[in-house]
Enzyme design. Structure first.
Site, PDB file in Angstrom:
ATOM      1  N   LYS A 257     -15.985  -0.295   5.118  1.00  0.00           N
ATOM      2  CA  LYS A 257     -14.934  -1.182   5.634  1.00  0.00           C
ATOM      3  C   LYS A 257     -14.256  -0.463   6.798  1.00  0.00           C
ATOM      4  CE  LYS A 257     -10.365  -2.903   4.179  1.00  0.00           C
ATOM      5  NZ  LYS A 257      -9.552  -3.392   3.066  1.00  0.00           N
TER       6      LYS A 257
HETATM    7  C1  R5P Z   1      -5.844   0.341   2.648  1.00  0.00           C
HETATM    8  O1  R5P Z   1      -6.281   0.852   3.533  1.00  0.00           O
HETATM    9  C2  R5P Z   1      -6.354  -0.645   1.736  1.00  0.00           C
HETATM   10  O2  R5P Z   1      -7.677  -0.803   1.683  1.00  0.00           O
HETATM   11  C3  R5P Z   1      -5.480  -1.781   1.811  1.00  0.00           C
HETATM   12  O3  R5P Z   1      -4.570  -1.750   0.793  1.00  0.00           O
HETATM   13  C4  R5P Z   1      -5.991  -3.145   2.049  1.00  0.00           C
HETATM   14  O4  R5P Z   1      -7.295  -3.314   1.712  1.00  0.00           O
HETATM   15  C5  R5P Z   1      -5.668  -3.568   3.417  1.00  0.00           C
HETATM   16  O5  R5P Z   1      -5.840  -4.924   3.628  1.00  0.00           O
HETATM   17  P1  R5P Z   1      -5.163  -5.612   4.882  1.00  0.00           P
HETATM   18  O6  R5P Z   1      -4.991  -4.564   5.941  1.00  0.00           O
HETATM   19  O7  R5P Z   1      -6.118  -6.672   5.318  1.00  0.00           O
HETATM   20  O8  R5P Z   1      -3.851  -6.163   4.448  1.00  0.00           O
END
Ligand code: R5P
Length: 294
Positions: free
Chosen positions: A203
């Site tokens: 990711k």
């Molecule tokens: C952090 O890096 C995590 O993976 C997050 O908590 C989360 O997945 C971030 O999702 P978003 O940036 O789309 O809110």
């Protein structure tokens, strides 16, 4: 019991038709064990080989994030629209209905809160517990260039070793500290290190220009991270570009659950990812009143 009277017609053996080994056709997946491929095929929709993951794991370092104060009320109704849910074991066991059937990508690293150096993480879930939860993958933060870079890479490689034993894929999440630039050069470095050291999918953030080189240089599927809340059209445009340039899906949190209409937003993201709907058309779809409240 053997077929004593040999009732089987010879033709039914189709001796001239070669058996086709059918690996799940996503990038870098062909040599993985059956269980690993099967789990990936639950996360990446087989018809499109893409995924819309809903990320709600923020609480593991920042507590009750805006939009996640009551996951039972705000997130559970969105589950039918998510290909996978990225969350913690605490939230799974306390709040996610087992019958929902949504594949779980289980947050497996943690330790520091947002008040400390976030790169100082440890493995926070055993692979045995991930299997007990029936997780389809585990997720680990990797801080390339961070203070605890080596420790975070070691967390990932230990999870990869355990994942290989149990057939559970590992999602490496490239975490970018405040002091690092999210440009293609950095993201190529971070994502490639994760894949070379065994992550089964990665990711990472979208970047301009050259996100396509990040996706091309990563030998396993990339899913685009959402990041902070943007206006919906901008978020849909970012998702569209990431997919167009080679991402195999998105893993979005705040841009979905902090929208005024989260169900409409996740459906619009789904249309971009799975139907390659153009951003403006997806935004028009987002704006349309839905028969069900969104
Ligand atoms: C952090 O890096 C995590 O993976 C997050 O908590 C989360 O997945 C971030 O999702 P978003 O940036 O789309 O809110």
């Amino acid at each position: 019991m053997p077929d004593l009277e040999d009732l089987t017609e010879g033709a039914r053996f189709a001796a001239s038709v070669p058996a086709r080994p059918e690996a799940f056709p996503i990038k870098g997946c062909g040599a993985l064990d059956w269980g690993m491929q099967s789990r990936l095929a639950r996360i990446f929709r087989p018809a499109t080989r893409r995924t819309v993951m809903l990320a709600i794991d923020h609480g593991y370092f920042q507590g009750p994030t805006t939009g996640l104060e009551r996951v039972d009320l705000s997130i559970v109704p969105l589950l039918p629209y998510a290909d996978a849910l990225m969350t913690t074991r605490g939230m799974v066991r306390s709040t996610i209905p087992p019958a929902a059937g949504t594949p779980i990508v289980l947050r497996a690293s943690g330790g520091p809160s947002m008040l400390r150096d976030l790169s100082n993480e440890q493995i926070a879930v055993s692979m045995e517990d991930a299997v007990r939860i029936n997780a389809c993958a585990v997720a680990v933060q990797v801080f390339i260039g961070g203070e605890y870079e080596t420790q975070s890479v070691r967390n990932m490689t230990r999870l990869v070793d355990a994942g290989q034993r149990y057939g559970v894929p590992v999602l490496a999440v490239t975490a970018v500290g405040r002091e690092l630039t999210r440009d293609a050069r950095y993201l190529r470095l971070a994502t490639r290190i994760c894949a070379e050291l065994g992550a089964h999918f990665v990711k990472t953030y979208y970047c301009e220009p050259d996100f396509g080189t990040v996706a091309a240089a990563c030998p396993v599927p990339l899913v685009m991270a959402g990041g902070k809340k943007l206006p919906e059209l901008d978020a849909l445009t970012m998702a569209y570009r990431a997919i167009d340039e080679g991402a195999a899906g998105v893993d979005m949190g705040r841009n979905i659950f902090q929208s005024d209409r989260p169900a409409a937003m996740i459906r619009a993201v789904g249309a971009v990812v799975h139907e390659s709907l153009k951003p403006q058309a997806a935004y028009d779809q987002f704006l349309r009143p839905s028969p069900r409240s969104a």
